[in-house]
Design a protein around this motif. Structure first.
Motif, PDB file in Angstrom:
ATOM      1  N   ALA A 246       0.802  -1.232   0.000  1.00  0.00           N
ATOM      2  CA  ALA A 246       0.000   0.000   0.000  1.00  0.00           C
ATOM      3  C   ALA A 246       0.829   1.274   0.000  1.00  0.00           C
ATOM      4  O   ALA A 246       0.280   2.374   0.083  1.00  0.00           O
ATOM      5  N   SER A 247       2.152   1.154  -0.103  1.00  0.00           N
ATOM      6  CA  SER A 247       3.007   2.326  -0.312  1.00  0.00           C
ATOM      7  C   SER A 247       4.290   1.861  -0.985  1.00  0.00           C
ATOM      8  O   SER A 247       4.678   0.694  -0.860  1.00  0.00           O
ATOM      9  N   ASP A 248       4.944   2.771  -1.669  1.00  0.00           N
ATOM     10  CA  ASP A 248       6.216   2.418  -2.322  1.00  0.00           C
ATOM     11  C   ASP A 248       7.294   2.068  -1.305  1.00  0.00           C
ATOM     12  O   ASP A 248       8.108   1.182  -1.531  1.00  0.00           O
ATOM     13  N   GLU A 249       7.312   2.797  -0.179  1.00  0.00           N
ATOM     14  CA  GLU A 249       8.345   2.515   0.815  1.00  0.00           C
ATOM     15  C   GLU A 249       8.201   1.084   1.350  1.00  0.00           C
ATOM     16  O   GLU A 249       9.198   0.380   1.561  1.00  0.00           O
ATOM     17  N   MET A 250       6.959   0.632   1.558  1.00  0.00           N
ATOM     18  CA  MET A 250       6.758  -0.747   1.997  1.00  0.00           C
ATOM     19  C   MET A 250       7.098  -1.730   0.880  1.00  0.00           C
ATOM     20  O   MET A 250       7.657  -2.802   1.131  1.00  0.00           O
ATOM     21  N   ALA A 251       6.776  -1.365  -0.368  1.00  0.00           N
ATOM     22  CA  ALA A 251       7.117  -2.231  -1.501  1.00  0.00           C
ATOM     23  C   ALA A 251       8.628  -2.380  -1.632  1.00  0.00           C
ATOM     24  O   ALA A 251       9.144  -3.458  -1.930  1.00  0.00           O
ATOM     25  N   ILE A 252       9.354  -1.293  -1.372  1.00  0.00           N
ATOM     26  CA  ILE A 252      10.821  -1.361  -1.415  1.00  0.00           C
ATOM     27  C   ILE A 252      11.339  -2.233  -0.275  1.00  0.00           C
ATOM     28  O   ILE A 252      12.346  -2.930  -0.412  1.00  0.00           O
ATOM     29  N   GLY A 253      10.627  -2.231   0.856  1.00  0.00           N
ATOM     30  CA  GLY A 253      10.952  -3.158   1.933  1.00  0.00           C
ATOM     31  C   GLY A 253      10.802  -4.603   1.490  1.00  0.00           C
ATOM     32  O   GLY A 253      11.620  -5.463   1.821  1.00  0.00           O
ATOM     33  N   VAL A 254       9.764  -4.873   0.689  1.00  0.00           N
ATOM     34  CA  VAL A 254       9.549  -6.217   0.133  1.00  0.00           C
ATOM     35  C   VAL A 254      10.731  -6.603  -0.760  1.00  0.00           C
ATOM     36  O   VAL A 254      11.263  -7.717  -0.677  1.00  0.00           O
ATOM     37  N   LEU A 255      11.150  -5.679  -1.612  1.00  0.00           N
ATOM     38  CA  LEU A 255      12.282  -5.938  -2.502  1.00  0.00           C
ATOM     39  C   LEU A 255      13.552  -6.225  -1.707  1.00  0.00           C
ATOM     40  O   LEU A 255      14.355  -7.093  -2.066  1.00  0.00           O
ATOM     41  N   SER A 256      13.726  -5.499  -0.610  1.00  0.00           N
ATOM     42  CA  SER A 256      14.916  -5.677   0.223  1.00  0.00           C
ATOM     43  C   SER A 256      14.941  -7.068   0.849  1.00  0.00           C
ATOM     44  O   SER A 256      15.970  -7.762   0.840  1.00  0.00           O
ATOM     45  N   LEU A 279      11.970   7.515  -5.446  1.00  0.00           N
ATOM     46  CA  LEU A 279      12.807   6.359  -5.151  1.00  0.00           C
ATOM     47  C   LEU A 279      12.360   5.102  -5.904  1.00  0.00           C
ATOM     48  O   LEU A 279      13.173   4.208  -6.159  1.00  0.00           O
ATOM     49  N   ALA A 280      11.076   5.040  -6.272  1.00  0.00           N
ATOM     50  CA  ALA A 280      10.550   3.849  -6.957  1.00  0.00           C
ATOM     51  C   ALA A 280      11.272   3.586  -8.277  1.00  0.00           C
ATOM     52  O   ALA A 280      11.412   2.438  -8.703  1.00  0.00           O
ATOM     53  N   GLU A 281      11.728   4.653  -8.908  1.00  0.00           N
ATOM     54  CA  GLU A 281      12.426   4.517 -10.184  1.00  0.00           C
ATOM     55  C   GLU A 281      13.907   4.205  -9.993  1.00  0.00           C
ATOM     56  O   GLU A 281      14.579   3.745 -10.913  1.00  0.00           O
ATOM     57  N   MET A 282      14.411   4.419  -8.779  1.00  0.00           N
ATOM     58  CA  MET A 282      15.842   4.266  -8.519  1.00  0.00           C
ATOM     59  C   MET A 282      16.226   2.877  -8.031  1.00  0.00           C
ATOM     60  O   MET A 282      17.392   2.488  -8.146  1.00  0.00           O
ATOM     61  N   VAL A 283      15.271   2.151  -7.434  1.00  0.00           N
ATOM     62  CA  VAL A 283      15.603   0.837  -6.879  1.00  0.00           C
ATOM     63  C   VAL A 283      15.849  -0.167  -7.993  1.00  0.00           C
ATOM     64  O   VAL A 283      15.517   0.065  -9.159  1.00  0.00           O
ATOM     65  N   VAL A 284      16.438  -1.294  -7.621  1.00  0.00           N
ATOM     66  CA  VAL A 284      16.736  -2.361  -8.585  1.00  0.00           C
ATOM     67  C   VAL A 284      16.028  -3.637  -8.140  1.00  0.00           C
ATOM     68  O   VAL A 284      16.266  -4.117  -7.037  1.00  0.00           O
ATOM     69  N   PRO A 285      15.142  -4.171  -9.012  1.00  0.00           N
ATOM     70  CA  PRO A 285      14.682  -3.576 -10.274  1.00  0.00           C
ATOM     71  C   PRO A 285      13.719  -2.415 -10.011  1.00  0.00           C
ATOM     72  O   PRO A 285      13.112  -2.369  -8.942  1.00  0.00           O
ATOM     73  N   PRO A 286      13.594  -1.487 -10.975  1.00  0.00           N
ATOM     74  CA  PRO A 286      12.674  -0.361 -10.816  1.00  0.00           C
ATOM     75  C   PRO A 286      11.251  -0.849 -10.544  1.00  0.00           C
ATOM     76  O   PRO A 286      10.787  -1.819 -11.136  1.00  0.00           O
ATOM     77  N   LEU A 287      10.580  -0.180  -9.621  1.00  0.00           N
ATOM     78  CA  LEU A 287       9.303  -0.644  -9.075  1.00  0.00           C
ATOM     79  C   LEU A 287       8.098  -0.260  -9.932  1.00  0.00           C
ATOM     80  O   LEU A 287       7.898   0.914 -10.254  1.00  0.00           O
ATOM     81  N   THR A 329       9.058  -4.908 -11.983  1.00  0.00           N
ATOM     82  CA  THR A 329       8.892  -5.797 -10.835  1.00  0.00           C
ATOM     83  C   THR A 329       7.660  -6.714 -10.951  1.00  0.00           C
ATOM     84  O   THR A 329       7.331  -7.411  -9.991  1.00  0.00           O
ATOM     85  N   VAL A 330       7.003  -6.685 -12.091  1.00  0.00           N
ATOM     86  CA  VAL A 330       5.856  -7.576 -12.298  1.00  0.00           C
ATOM     87  C   VAL A 330       6.061  -8.324 -13.600  1.00  0.00           C
ATOM     88  O   VAL A 330       6.396  -7.730 -14.622  1.00  0.00           O
ATOM     89  N   ARG A 331       5.840  -9.652 -13.551  1.00  0.00           N
ATOM     90  CA  ARG A 331       5.913 -10.441 -14.790  1.00  0.00           C
ATOM     91  C   ARG A 331       4.601 -11.191 -14.992  1.00  0.00           C
ATOM     92  O   ARG A 331       3.875 -11.482 -14.027  1.00  0.00           O
TER      93      ARG A 331
END
Length: 334
Positions: A246-256, A279-287, A329-331
């Motif tokens: 429900a937020s990009d910061e939490m989604a980036i936590g999932v990626l981590s 930040l969503a565009e900066m993470v790997v892979p981009p969110l 991040t989605v296939r």
């Protein structure tokens, strides 16, 4: 010694009243006169005394902004839109951090009252009864952004969270995912927490997919809580192929967490966020994420507030348009 308004008027060969009207964006002078006054102000380095002007016209040309977390990427994007619009219209901005759950909101309202701000942008927090009573006592305009209320005279700017969450979940369903977990925001939060979970649940139901409580974990919209919620989902040994956060910061936590656990995104797990912060565009892979036009929402809220300050008229509510930003991040499942 700093130049005064009298010095500016004398050098520009106009009256003090004309200089004052130019400074306050009032009418009653030609464009040629306006340019001459502005040029003189710049040459002399004249700085208007905002306190003195406030005593005269009962305004300080200052607006207050309340955020529950000023350091978040979400707040930063909203604030950029607010400050840019305010600056372009000769207003300054005072920012207050109310802390999570509004622990300091009442104190912040008192601070803004003492600073005699002309209006307040109330961001990303529920407008409780106790806050509204204080605002009524202060008798200055208030606009909500990324929040909403039924209180009269308090307009808001926000995205339709239920619809946006529904579409994010449906996007995963259309990619072939049926076992979709969700990391919701603060449990019970009526502004963004509950509506986004409800949108997720409705999308599953409408597509004939069972919605099971064990597939939902909760955070507080922040990165650390996203990590904790993802760890909790993994402990439950669920066979999910996608996560909607429900937020990009939490989604980036999932990626981590996925990276630490050796879970490949998107090959083994698809992830979609919500907000489209920088930040969503900066993470790997981009969110891949749901875009809220945060800068535009902040600007719109500030525009409504300044219009209310200057006209005394109540503005209308605005529903901002969202859309899904596809990244990596989605296939699609075979």
């Amino acid at each position: 010694m700093n130049p005064t308004i009298k010095d500016v008027a004398k050098k520009a060969n106009v009256s003090i009243a004309t200089v004052s009207r130019v400074l306050n964006n009032l009418t009653g002078y030609s464009d040629k006169t306006k340019q001459k006054v502005l040029r003189t102000i710049e040459e002399m380095g004249y700085q208007p005394n905002m306190i003195a002007r406030g005593l005269i016209n009962k305004r300080t040309r200052t607006i207050g902004v309340l955020f529950p977390n000023v350091s978040s990427s979400f707040s930063s994007a909203l604030l950029h839109g607010i400050e840019e619009f305010a600056y372009n219209h000769n207003y300054s901005v005072v920012v207050c951090n109310t802390d999570e759950d509004g622990k300091r909101t009442l104190k912040c309202l008192q601070v803004l009252r003492e600073k005699q701000v002309d209006g307040i942008v109330f961001a990303s927090e529920l407008l409780k009864d106790e806050y509204y009573k204080v605002l009524e006592a202060i008798q200055i305009p208030v606009v909500l952004v990324s929040s909403e209320t039924n209180y009269p005279g308090v307009p808001y700017v926000k995205v339709d969270d239920r619809v946006a969450a529904y579409e994010a979940t449906e996007y995963l369903i259309h990619k072939g995912h049926k076992r979709i977990a969700m990391i919701g925001g603060t449990k019970g939060d009526p502004i963004a927490g509950v509506p986004r979970v409800e949108g997720y649940m409705k999308a599953l139901k409408d597509h004939g997919i069972p919605c099971m409580e064990e597939y939902i974990a909760y955070g507080d919209f922040g990165f650390a809580s996203g990590c904790s919620a993802m760890e909790e989902l993994l402990k439950r040994s669920l066979d999910f192929t996608a996560v909607f956060a429900a937020s990009d910061e939490m989604a980036i936590g999932v990626l981590s967490v996925a990276a630490r656990r050796g879970i490949r995104v998107p090959d083994e797990l698809s992830v979609i966020g919500y907000d489209n912060v920088e930040l969503a565009e900066m993470v790997v892979p981009p969110l891949t994420t749901v875009n809220q036009p945060l800068n535009e929402m902040g600007s719109n809220a500030c525009e409504k507030l300044i219009d209310m300050i200057e006209t005394g008229k109540i503005s209308q509510n605005s529903i901002a348009q969202h859309h899904i930003v596809e990244r990596q991040t989605v296939r699609a499942l075979d």
